[in-house]
Design an enzyme around this catalytic site. Structure first.
Site, short mmCIF file in Angstrom:
data_model
loop_
_atom_site.label_atom_id
_atom_site.label_comp_id
_atom_site.label_asym_id
_atom_site.label_seq_id
_atom_site.Cartn_x
_atom_site.Cartn_y
_atom_site.Cartn_z
N HIS A 120 0.81 -1.22 0.00
CA HIS A 120 0.00 0.00 0.00
C HIS A 120 0.84 1.27 0.00
O HIS A 120 0.30 2.36 -0.18
CB HIS A 120 -1.00 0.00 1.17
CG HIS A 120 -0.40 0.20 2.52
ND1 HIS A 120 -0.11 -0.83 3.38
CD2 HIS A 120 -0.05 1.33 3.17
CE1 HIS A 120 0.38 -0.35 4.50
NE2 HIS A 120 0.44 0.96 4.41
N ASP A 150 0.19 -7.53 1.53
CA ASP A 150 0.68 -6.17 1.70
C ASP A 150 2.20 -6.11 1.64
O ASP A 150 2.84 -5.39 2.43
CB ASP A 150 0.16 -5.54 2.99
CG ASP A 150 0.15 -4.02 2.92
OD1 ASP A 150 0.30 -3.47 1.82
OD2 ASP A 150 -0.01 -3.38 3.98
N SER A 227 5.09 2.88 7.68
CA SER A 227 4.69 1.72 6.90
C SER A 227 5.81 1.28 5.96
O SER A 227 6.37 2.08 5.22
CB SER A 227 3.46 2.05 6.07
OG SER A 227 2.48 1.07 6.23
#
Length: 382
Positions: A120, A150, A227
């Site tokens: 993402h 992911d 992230s």
């Protein structure tokens, strides 16, 4: 601006994925020679003892000094259309000239320019820039991004780069140290520390039902921009990829285990994508307490066995599970002879298989024992 169009909040859980914007191996065919192939002699090594401590005796400092140079900042951008149908003729901005930007983290795991991050962080990006800790900046090429786990792999044109050491996430235990490195809210090279709060958190527990990952839970502080960055153990090895936080809580963050990420990265490097087997059910964990509560309800449609297992709540039409005769209300108790005590156990059993493999399941249906064999299909790419 960090995580502008890449941050997503999912449902009532308040879960935030911190970047732009399920899982088994492909058939193990002999892979052709690949110039991007990673030298995994170090990655495959068993967990190492802690790094030699610096003079102040701080193992966190030792881990950060050893691995920090391999942690990168990822700036991703994409062009998006706007609502002006006249392309700017009457004073509005021309169509498709607005650029949305976001940033995240990543880490180099091969000295020839391969790095991991979250899918993402880079999904949908027209341009990906990678900035090293020493200030060097490179254009990145996304080799593949797997939304089911992911995980994404990015390649930059560089040699002799610093790399992280990959650990073994299967050996993690709650209470172990956890060190997060990343670039939260634009603050590059930020270090936070905590512990492993739990392992094997299912996608449904975390609040991301479209993923197939047994997440690591940690209380090491992570924020938007973290992230894709690494979660380290006390030995300075990467044990996970920081992925999401609970926005409605404090100290509740989640990471993709590095063993899962490494397996997906290998597939991406070899084939450009990851392939995942499909069973085709939605399920919940069943416990004796849950069954007793259901059975006390006079309006309950079925009586549940007061055992542990995976309770099937929906069977997808035209799926392998439907073809095998699995029904709503069935309780899966074993898979290939291994005990199934929760929904996550069944998910893990599927993940160990390849597309096309057969999976033998024992189940209870209205107190009657049955056995079925399912031939696993492939999860569609979309």
């Amino acid at each position: 601006m960090t995580d502008s169009f890449f941050t997503r909040t999912l449902g009532l859980s308040g879960l935030v994925l911190l970047g732009l914007g399920g899982c088994s191996q492909v058939a193990q065919l002999p892979a052709p020679p690949n110039p991007l192939s990673v030298n995994r002699s170090e990655a495959a090594a068993p967990s190492r003892p802690p790094l030699p401590l610096p003079e102040n005796g701080n193992f966190i400092v030792a881990a950060v000094e050893r691995e920090g140079a391999a942690v990168v900042r990822i700036n991703a951008s994409r062009r998006v259309g706007n609502a002006d149908p006249f392309g700017g003729l009457f004073g509005g901005p021309p169509a498709n000239d607005r650029v949305e930007r976001g940033s995240g983290s990543g880490f180099i795991f091969d000295s020839n320019g391969l790095l991991m991050t979250n899918a993402h962080v880079v999904e949908g990006a027209d341009r990906v820039q990678v900035r090293l800790k020493d200030g060097r900046t490179y254009e990145g090429k996304v080799l593949g991004a797997d939304s089911v786990t992911d995980v994404a792999v990015v390649k930059i044109d560089a040699k002799d780069l610093p790399t992280v050491r990959l650990g073994n996430s299967d050996q993690l235990r709650p209470g172990e140290w956890a060190i997060a490195i990343g670039n939260p809210l634009g603050l590059d090279s930020t270090v936070t520390v905590g512990i492993i709060s739990a392992t094997g958190r299912s996608s449904s527990e975390v609040g991301i039902p479209d993923k197939r990952v047994g997440f690591i839970q940690t209380d090491a502080a992570i924020n938007p921009g973290n992230s894709g960055g690494p979660l380290l153990n006390a030995a300075g090895e990467v044990i996970g990829i920081n992925t999401a936080i609970r926005a409605d809580g404090q100290g509740i963050g989640f990471a993709v285990p590095i063993n899962t990420a490494r397996r997906i990265a290998d597939q991406i490097i070899q084939t450009g994508k990851a392939s995942h087997p499909l069973l085709g059910v939605q399920m919940l964990p069943l416990t004796p307490e849950i069954a007793q509560e259901n059975n006390r309800n006079p309006n309950a449609r079925i009586k549940l066995p007061e055992i542990e297992g995976a309770l099937i709540v929906q069977v997808l039409p035209n799926s392998p599970a439907a073809a095998a005769g699995i029904r709503r209300g069935d309780v899966i108790t074993t898979a290939d002879g291994q005990s199934i005590r929760s929904a996550s156990d069944l998910q893990a059993a599927v993940e160990k298989k390849k597309v096309g493999d057969r999976l033998s399941l024992d189940l209870l249906r209205q107190q009657q024992k049955r056995q079925v064999t399912v031939q696993l299909a492939e999860i569609p790419q979309q």
